[in-house]
Scaffold this motif. Structure first.
Motif, PDB file in Angstrom:
ATOM      1  N   TRP A 123      38.026  33.387  49.781  1.00 47.49           N
ATOM      2  CA  TRP A 123      38.530  32.074  50.183  1.00 47.49           C
ATOM      3  C   TRP A 123      37.395  31.194  50.711  1.00 47.49           C
ATOM      4  O   TRP A 123      37.312  30.013  50.381  1.00 47.49           O
ATOM      5  N   GLY A 124      36.515  31.780  51.534  1.00 42.36           N
ATOM      6  CA  GLY A 124      35.391  31.004  52.055  1.00 42.36           C
ATOM      7  C   GLY A 124      34.488  30.513  50.941  1.00 42.36           C
ATOM      8  O   GLY A 124      34.056  29.342  50.938  1.00 42.36           O
ATOM      9  N   LEU A 125      34.184  31.389  49.969  1.00 43.44           N
ATOM     10  CA  LEU A 125      33.326  31.005  48.853  1.00 43.44           C
ATOM     11  C   LEU A 125      33.947  29.884  48.026  1.00 43.44           C
ATOM     12  O   LEU A 125      33.285  28.870  47.734  1.00 43.44           O
ATOM     13  N   VAL A 126      35.220  30.053  47.669  1.00 47.14           N
ATOM     14  CA  VAL A 126      35.867  29.063  46.804  1.00 47.14           C
ATOM     15  C   VAL A 126      36.079  27.745  47.553  1.00 47.14           C
ATOM     16  O   VAL A 126      35.969  26.662  46.971  1.00 47.14           O
ATOM     17  N   THR A 127      36.355  27.822  48.852  1.00 45.38           N
ATOM     18  CA  THR A 127      36.542  26.598  49.634  1.00 45.38           C
ATOM     19  C   THR A 127      35.275  25.769  49.668  1.00 45.38           C
ATOM     20  O   THR A 127      35.301  24.534  49.488  1.00 45.38           O
ATOM     21  N   VAL A 128      34.141  26.417  49.899  1.00 46.48           N
ATOM     22  CA  VAL A 128      32.863  25.692  49.942  1.00 46.48           C
ATOM     23  C   VAL A 128      32.566  25.062  48.584  1.00 46.48           C
ATOM     24  O   VAL A 128      32.183  23.889  48.496  1.00 46.48           O
ATOM     25  N   ARG A 129      32.763  25.837  47.513  1.00 49.38           N
ATOM     26  CA  ARG A 129      32.493  25.298  46.178  1.00 49.38           C
ATOM     27  C   ARG A 129      33.443  24.139  45.850  1.00 49.38           C
ATOM     28  O   ARG A 129      33.055  23.160  45.202  1.00 49.38           O
ATOM     29  N   THR A 130      34.699  24.257  46.294  1.00 49.35           N
ATOM     30  CA  THR A 130      35.664  23.189  46.028  1.00 49.35           C
ATOM     31  C   THR A 130      35.300  21.921  46.790  1.00 49.35           C
ATOM     32  O   THR A 130      35.366  20.811  46.243  1.00 49.35           O
ATOM     33  N   ALA A 131      34.917  22.074  48.054  1.00 46.31           N
ATOM     34  CA  ALA A 131      34.537  20.905  48.850  1.00 46.31           C
ATOM     35  C   ALA A 131      33.330  20.198  48.240  1.00 46.31           C
ATOM     36  O   ALA A 131      33.293  18.956  48.157  1.00 46.31           O
ATOM     37  N   CYS A 132      32.359  20.975  47.791  1.00 45.02           N
ATOM     38  CA  CYS A 132      31.167  20.372  47.174  1.00 45.02           C
ATOM     39  C   CYS A 132      31.526  19.669  45.866  1.00 45.02           C
ATOM     40  O   CYS A 132      31.062  18.549  45.594  1.00 45.02           O
ATOM     41  N   GLY A 133      32.359  20.313  45.055  1.00 43.06           N
ATOM     42  CA  GLY A 133      32.756  19.714  43.787  1.00 43.06           C
ATOM     43  C   GLY A 133      33.588  18.456  43.977  1.00 43.06           C
ATOM     44  O   GLY A 133      33.471  17.494  43.220  1.00 43.06           O
ATOM     45  N   ALA A 134      34.438  18.448  45.014  1.00 44.65           N
ATOM     46  CA  ALA A 134      35.247  17.266  45.288  1.00 44.65           C
ATOM     47  C   ALA A 134      34.375  16.109  45.771  1.00 44.65           C
ATOM     48  O   ALA A 134      34.577  14.952  45.390  1.00 44.65           O
TER      49      ALA A 134
END
Length: 369
Positions: free
Chosen positions: A346-357
């Protein structure tokens, strides 16, 4: 520097609304299931952290609902195109599943704080969620058959998303029912088994065809590699639904003079839960192996990565349910391992999602073709 970063703030917001698709609701599913499973960890502050994530999840659900409404009003053509899109439309099933995590949180976190009021709100929201899940589970397959273009070689686990929503609602019914009076619990328990029937048989049919597709056409493309984890979701949720409905059923059956049937439903929860959990263990191993194979070549990030979170989280919840029923400490310990892995993912995907957004990459939707 991306093109989106060069736009004025109002233009960036406009493009974000235009490119907002139901795929984003997978983020609330993943956040919600982590919130619900964290209290199972024997660590100080785990329950408080879980409750904090539950509040965050409610805020995300409200935000995504608002963006969806804004897109429908501002860009109705793009919104209607989503219904015809062979992948985006599948994620409509994520909407009721995201709501279900909030509803379940009202029981796990709300009832200890606010008592019966939280249980009553959970029941009312569950009714809406169950109807939404049932409509999605019928509407999207109908669109698949009549409006969309599909082929066996292009099939992936995302086909499961619309139909799984009903069994998620079934599991929620089993969680909410013990908090209600007998009359209210009766409605939820019987409706829960019907919702289970609307989902699990169809999900097993889809998984069967998916195995055939994988055997004939190999693995999906790299950008859909994580979809290999999605079949774990209906298997785990089906097990959890049988366990929770089986636990809630005896009070209902006894009140109706059918108490002799209570052991049958408890046994069905145990046996059925173990069978689906075992099938899920095989699929979890297969999905892990195939994802590691893709990872060696490079995995492009997209919102589909949230498919790593919810299936694993529900599988952890089913593991805890089986551990409590069988009184096997090994199952409880295994569930705790799953939650720790889930938190890391969850931490990994959250960071990647925030950066992509922030860059705007995740708001660029694929064309219908």
């Amino acid at each position: 520097m991306t093109t989106s970063s060069l736009l004025a703030p109002q233009d960036r917001l406009r493009e974000a609304v235009r490119g907002f698709t139901p795929n984003w609701f997978a983020a609330t599913m993943g956040t919600g299931i982590l919130a619900l499973t964290l209290p199972h960890l024997p660590l100080p502050g785990a329950e408080t952290l879980g409750e904090g994530l539950w509040w965050l999840n409610m805020a995300l659900l409200l935000l995504f609902t608002g963006l969806s409404a804004a897109r429908l009003l501002r860009f109705p053509g793009e919104s209607l195109a989503t219904l015809r899109h062979p992948v985006q439309s599948m994620f409509l099933g994520a909407v009721p599943m995201a709501l279900a995590t909030v509803v379940n949180g009202l029981v796990v976190f709300g009832v200890p704080r606010w008592g019966g009021a939280a249980a009553g709100l959970a029941r009312d929201l569950w009714v809406f969620d169950a109807v939404l899940a049932g409509v999605t589970g019928l509407l999207v397959p109908y669109l698949m058959f009549t409006r969309q273009d599909h082929a066996l070689e292009r099939m992936t686990g995302v086909w499961l998303l619309p139909v799984v929503a009903s069994e998620v609602a079934a599991a929620s019914a089993g969680l909410i029912a013990p908090q209600l009076d007998t009359a209210g619990a009766t409605t939820l328990v019987y409706a829960g088994y019907v919702l289970f029937a609307l989902s699990v048989p169809l999900a097993l049919m889809v998984i069967t065809v998916l195995v055939l597709r994988l055997a004939q056409h190999r693995l999906p493309p790299a950008d859909l590699a994580v979809s290999m984890f999605l079949p774990l979701g209906p298997l785990a949720t089906g097990a959890l639904a049988l366990l929770q409905l089986g636990g809630a059923a005896p009070r209902v059956l006894t009140a109706q003079g059918l108490g002799d049937l209570a052991p049958t439903l408890l046994g069905l929860g145990l046996v059925g839960g173990l069978v689906l959990w075992g099938f899920g263990a095989w699929w979890l191993a297969l999905a892990t192996l195939t994802t590691l194979r893709f990872a060696r070549r490079g995995l492009p990030f997209n919102l589909g990565w949230w498919g790593l979170t919810f299936p694993l989280g529900v599988y952890a919840a089913a593991t805890f349910g089986l551990g409590a029923l069988t009184r096997l400490p090994a199952l409880t310990a295994l569930g705790q391992v799953f939650v720790v892995v889930l938190a890391g993912l969850w931490g990994l995907v959250t960071v990647r999602t925030a950066c992509g957004a922030w860059r705007g990459d995740l708001f660029r939707t694929a064309p219908l073709a």
